[in-house]
Design an enzyme around this catalytic site. Structure first.
Site: not given
Length: 527
Positions: A131, A339
């Site tokens: 992440d 992202d």
């Protein structure tokens, strides 16, 4: 003659002094560049065969189906709920597809990418979610509330590795006076107590709580022809309590934060001098890829743009200055987050309107007419016909600094025959602009935190010298009841036991060789 001799000696001493100074400078730079050290792990998409076998995922829509894209878009909004909130119920746990009323657990669509890491003494393996939108690395540990395993529909059970700090001889608790302890106010004492942690994530009611520990992370590097092992001590979370999506299986074996704070693993490796403060992620078209720590590839053919410095955020935020679609350009400046944990790309107006309407004006296809039962998440879709030749408009984002970012594959297709649909895989956001993983496919994306730049270079993720990623994967068979799964192992029914690829690393040109070359050139010049 004496004056000339003194002058020559003076100049000779000056040359020697300059040479020594240059040597010391270059040596210091070579040390600063961390020699040839870089460490890497193979990346696996959540729906790759190895991950599906380990996580027991056996009930998902077929990739490329309408249901698949609906579910992945919904998953984005669940896991990036506060960023992409649209006023809907982002915590919805079930997805029901009409007209067949098939229902799927949203937990099946957890974090997108995973890597196998090895921690502790003796070493134990964990398949952790990756992440870039968070900082802390944590593992399920001494659990009072976490996922110990998954019960399959067949009745079989898959058990996950749980870290136990008391079972590792190299583990020790992190004290409250540590510079990495961010919750000193929660400590029982200012120095002697163990540092607690709590991280709340962007999907509502999802968090992990526990205390910080320090233990070895087992890495492998290649130094010329010699493979070497490194076992740096890293700080991570002993996650005793997980809530929300974590209890639904979003990251059942832990999460590897890749943000910018001092507690993230890339920061710790850089601080210890093992790597440069940089890492890269590469995504191949088949869903596989790799992450490499210490990769700050600065080749001339690499594009780059500066990060927008936001001290209170760990996100990798950049600025787009121009959108070019099919040759038509529009000067439009906006910020966006790169992202890797978001499936698709989400844009606010006016960027969303500019890119979608420009695409619509250029593509020579009939716009798809949506019916009540057709719930594709994309607004701009087009009908496909059998044996139809399609020319898809090029999409290019000009980044701050002037470098161009060409989107390799901005579309998705679904269905077949005369019922096929092509869609521009961009969705409207009501909050923040996110460049998702679909716009990163075909690139090695470099998150250079040392120079505070984002870099990109075209790559299929297979051609690097030391890459050993296999192109084909076999399906993992059912796991026997209550069997503890080691993420390194994958069975192949036809070929017997087979290892999931372990840590790989990828060479960088040694800075020392550059130093030696400069010294030799100077020696020749002075001679």
């Amino acid at each position: 003659m004496a004056i000339l001799s003194i002058s020559y000696q003076t100049h000779n001493s000056l040359y020697v002094s300059l040479l020594l100074t240059l040597i010391l400078f270059l040596v210091s730079q070579s040390q600063r560049c961390y020699g040839s050290s870089s460490f890497g792990f193979d990346i696996h998409h959540r729906f790759s065969d190895p991950v599906k076998g380990i996580l027991g995922i056996d009930n998902i829509p077929d990739k490329g189906s309408r249901e698949y894209y609906v579910a992945m878009a919904h998953r984005d909004r669940v896991f990036r709920g506060r960023r992409l909130a649209d006023g809907g119920d982002v915590d919805q746990k079930l997805l029901t597809f009409s007209p067949d009323n098939t229902t799927y657990q949203i937990s099946l669509f957890g974090y997108l990418h995973f890597a196998n890491v090895s921690v502790g003494t003796p070493a134990s393996s964990y398949l952790v979610a990756l992440d870039t939108g968070s900082d802390l690395f944590w593992l399920p540990c001494n659990c009072t509330k976490c996922v110990h395993g998954i019960q399959l529909s067949t009745g079989q059970k898959i058990a996950f590795n749980i870290y136990d700090n008391k079972e590792s001889s190299t583990s020790k608790n992190v004290a409250c006076n540590s510079s990495l302890c961010e919750q000193k106010t929660q400590c029982s004492s200012s120095s002697g107590g163990t540092c607690p942690y709590q991280v709340e994530y962007l999907s509502e009611n999802t968090s992990t709580t526990g205390f910080l520990v320090e233990d070895v992370l087992h890495l492998i590097t290649d130094n010329d022809d010699q493979t070497q092992h490194a076992n740096p001590l890293i700080t991570f979370g002993c996650g005793q309590v997980q809530t929300g999506a974590f209890l639904d299986g979003a990251a059942p074996n832990g999460l590897f934060g890749l943000g910018m704070s001092d507690v993230s693993v890339p920061s710790i490796l850089a601080k210890q001098g093992l790597t440069s403060n940089s890492f890269s992620m590469c995504f191949a078209a088949d869903g596989l890829g790799r992450i490499t720590f210490g990769d700050n590839n600065s080749s001339l053919d690499q594009g780059k743009t500066p990060f927008n410095i936001r001290p209170s955020h760990s996100t990798y935020n950049i600025t787009v200055t121009q959108i070019i679609v099919g040759g038509n350009s529009a000067d439009l400046e906006f910020n966006a987050i790169f992202d890797t944990g978001t499936s698709f790309t989400y844009l606010n107006n006016p960027a969303y309107k500019q890119i979608t309407q420009s695409f619509d004006s250029k593509i020579k296809l009939q716009r798809h007419s949506f019916s009540n039962s057709d719930d594709l998440p994309f607004e701009y879709c087009y009908d496909l016909r059998t044996n139809q030749t399609i020319e898809v408009p090029n999409i290019n984002l000009t980044m701050k600094g002037g470098d161009n970012y060409f989107v390799m594959d901005p579309i998705i297709t679904s269905g077949g025959g005369n019922n096929g649909v092509l869609c521009l895989a961009v969705l409207k956001s009501n909050n923040v602009n996110i460049i998702g993983q679909n716009f990163m496919t075909g690139y090695r994306i470099v998150f250079d935190r040392e120079n505070m730049t984002l870099g990109w270079k075209e790559s299929n993720c297979y051609d690097d010298e030391l890459s050993s990623l296999p192109v084909n994967r076999s399906h993992a068979p059912a796991v026997s009841p209550a069997m503890a799964v080691n993420p390194e192992i994958q069975s192949n029914p036809s070929n017997g036991p087979q290892r999931l690829p372990s840590s790989h690393s990828f060479k960088k040109e040694p800075a020392l060789a550059f130093t030696v070359a400069i010294i030799l050139l100077l020696a020749i010049f002075l001679a």
